[in-house]
Write an enzyme that holds these catalytic residues in place. Sequence first.
Site, PDB file in Angstrom:
ATOM      1  N   THR A  99      29.000  22.492  67.117  1.00  0.00           N
ATOM      2  CA  THR A  99      28.154  23.573  66.629  1.00  0.00           C
ATOM      3  C   THR A  99      28.670  24.181  65.340  1.00  0.00           C
ATOM      4  OG1 THR A  99      27.367  24.126  68.850  1.00  0.00           O
ATOM      5  CG2 THR A  99      27.221  25.856  67.198  1.00  0.00           C
ATOM      6  N   TYR A 149      19.466  24.085  68.095  1.00  0.00           N
ATOM      7  CA  TYR A 149      19.836  23.600  66.766  1.00  0.00           C
ATOM      8  C   TYR A 149      20.368  22.166  66.878  1.00  0.00           C
ATOM      9  CZ  TYR A 149      24.176  25.119  68.884  1.00  0.00           C
ATOM     10  OH  TYR A 149      25.199  25.300  69.764  1.00  0.00           O
ATOM     11  N   SER A 187      30.117  17.607  71.127  1.00  0.00           N
ATOM     12  CA  SER A 187      31.306  17.349  71.953  1.00  0.00           C
ATOM     13  C   SER A 187      30.994  16.883  73.359  1.00  0.00           C
ATOM     14  CB  SER A 187      32.205  18.587  71.996  1.00  0.00           C
ATOM     15  OG  SER A 187      31.636  19.624  72.773  1.00  0.00           O
ATOM     16  N   THR A 229      32.035  23.148  71.369  1.00  0.00           N
ATOM     17  CA  THR A 229      32.600  24.007  72.417  1.00  0.00           C
ATOM     18  C   THR A 229      32.447  23.438  73.829  1.00  0.00           C
ATOM     19  OG1 THR A 229      30.537  25.282  72.544  1.00  0.00           O
ATOM     20  CG2 THR A 229      32.270  26.105  71.063  1.00  0.00           C
ATOM     21  N   ASP A 230      31.506  22.513  74.035  1.00  0.00           N
ATOM     22  CA  ASP A 230      31.236  22.055  75.395  1.00  0.00           C
ATOM     23  C   ASP A 230      32.445  21.407  76.064  1.00  0.00           C
ATOM     24  OD1 ASP A 230      28.700  23.032  75.244  1.00  0.00           O
ATOM     25  OD2 ASP A 230      27.682  21.104  75.163  1.00  0.00           O
ATOM     26  N   LYS A 242      35.406  27.478  78.775  1.00  0.00           N
ATOM     27  CA  LYS A 242      34.140  28.010  78.286  1.00  0.00           C
ATOM     28  C   LYS A 242      33.418  28.637  79.472  1.00  0.00           C
ATOM     29  CE  LYS A 242      29.937  26.842  75.723  1.00  0.00           C
ATOM     30  NZ  LYS A 242      29.181  25.790  75.017  1.00  0.00           N
ATOM     31  N   GLU A 265      43.198  23.385 103.113  1.00  0.00           N
ATOM     32  CA  GLU A 265      41.914  22.952 103.658  1.00  0.00           C
ATOM     33  C   GLU A 265      41.896  21.480 104.060  1.00  0.00           C
ATOM     34  OE1 GLU A 265      39.309  24.811 104.428  1.00  0.00           O
ATOM     35  OE2 GLU A 265      40.388  26.608 103.805  1.00  0.00           O
TER      36      GLU A 265
END
Length: 359
Positions: free
Chosen positions: A42, A56, A89, A122-123, A195, A316
């Site tokens: 981005t 975008y 990304s 950023t992903d 993120k 667990e």
Amino acid sequence: MLRKKFTHYFIALFGALFLLSAQAEQAAVKLGNVTILATGGTIAGSGATSTTTVGYTAATVGVQQLIAAVPELAKVANVKGEQVFQIASESMTNEHWLTLGKRVNALLAQNDVDGIVITHGTDTMEETAYFLNLVVKSKKPVVLVGAMRPSTALSADGPINLYNAVLLAASQEAVGKGVMVAMADQIHSARDVSKTNTSTPDAFKTSELGMIGYIQGNKPFFYRVSTRKHTTETEFDIANLQSLPQVDIVYGYANMNTVALDAFVANGAKGIIHAGTGDGSVAAKVKPGLVAARKKGTLIVRASRVGQGILARNGEANDDELDFVVSDTLNAQKARILLMLALTKTNDSKAIQRMFYTY
């Protein structure tokens, strides 16, 4: 005549003092050398209008344009740029990581490079940052940076984020801190940051353990560091690696089945990250599939979809009996990265568990 001599003397004296002062000032502001490696995202994106902040197109602006858009960079570092990739990304692959990691190590081995900034979507920024945190072999700063708004948007966050990242990478304070993410005036460690929002500029958080510092007034301020080993302290070396072992993530949910798990194992997965509910719980219908996969040689790591907290070993599930590994505080996507690198060293579950408690 005497008066004239004194005049010439004082002029020469003041000239010499001025020259010394100028030289001292120049030495005091000696700038570090920072290389910006651009990968797209981005921060290099563009929208149809100045108010387009979603919808975008990512990865359309080249590294030289990014640098030219922030002329203030010249005040904090001597900057060079390289276009390594030009992708969004979410399309980052293991092969991209290996290429990037090798390039970072090659540059940091040079005397004329003091730090690296990587512009990134950023992903998957948190994943790339953690991968580099494990494989970079230098104490010199490596800083990942991106943007939540494209370069064409009103109040685009890319330029100030890039400025801060370069400032951080050029600073002595950042040496030895491991790989960092610089977003929204904050400094985060690669291991712990995530993120946390789809679109707002403050999307990157270290929710539970906290960021490691701020950037304010053209200076980084550090308040804590991660105690987990990184960069020069790790046992991982990618210099001769051409690929990484296949590791996949199985996500836990109510009414879960083994369809995805079985498909991954059949497709050759060397490791499975089970992102279970709560404390990495394993559903009754899924446990036999995980046990069968482990018996076939697939490493099983229990993680959690929650996003915070320590994954309790033998909590667990009876991990000792089942020969499973637990992810400690790593989320599923970062656990996948550590398991891939661990599998380049060993298939022993006990040794891999040690790595999860070390890194």
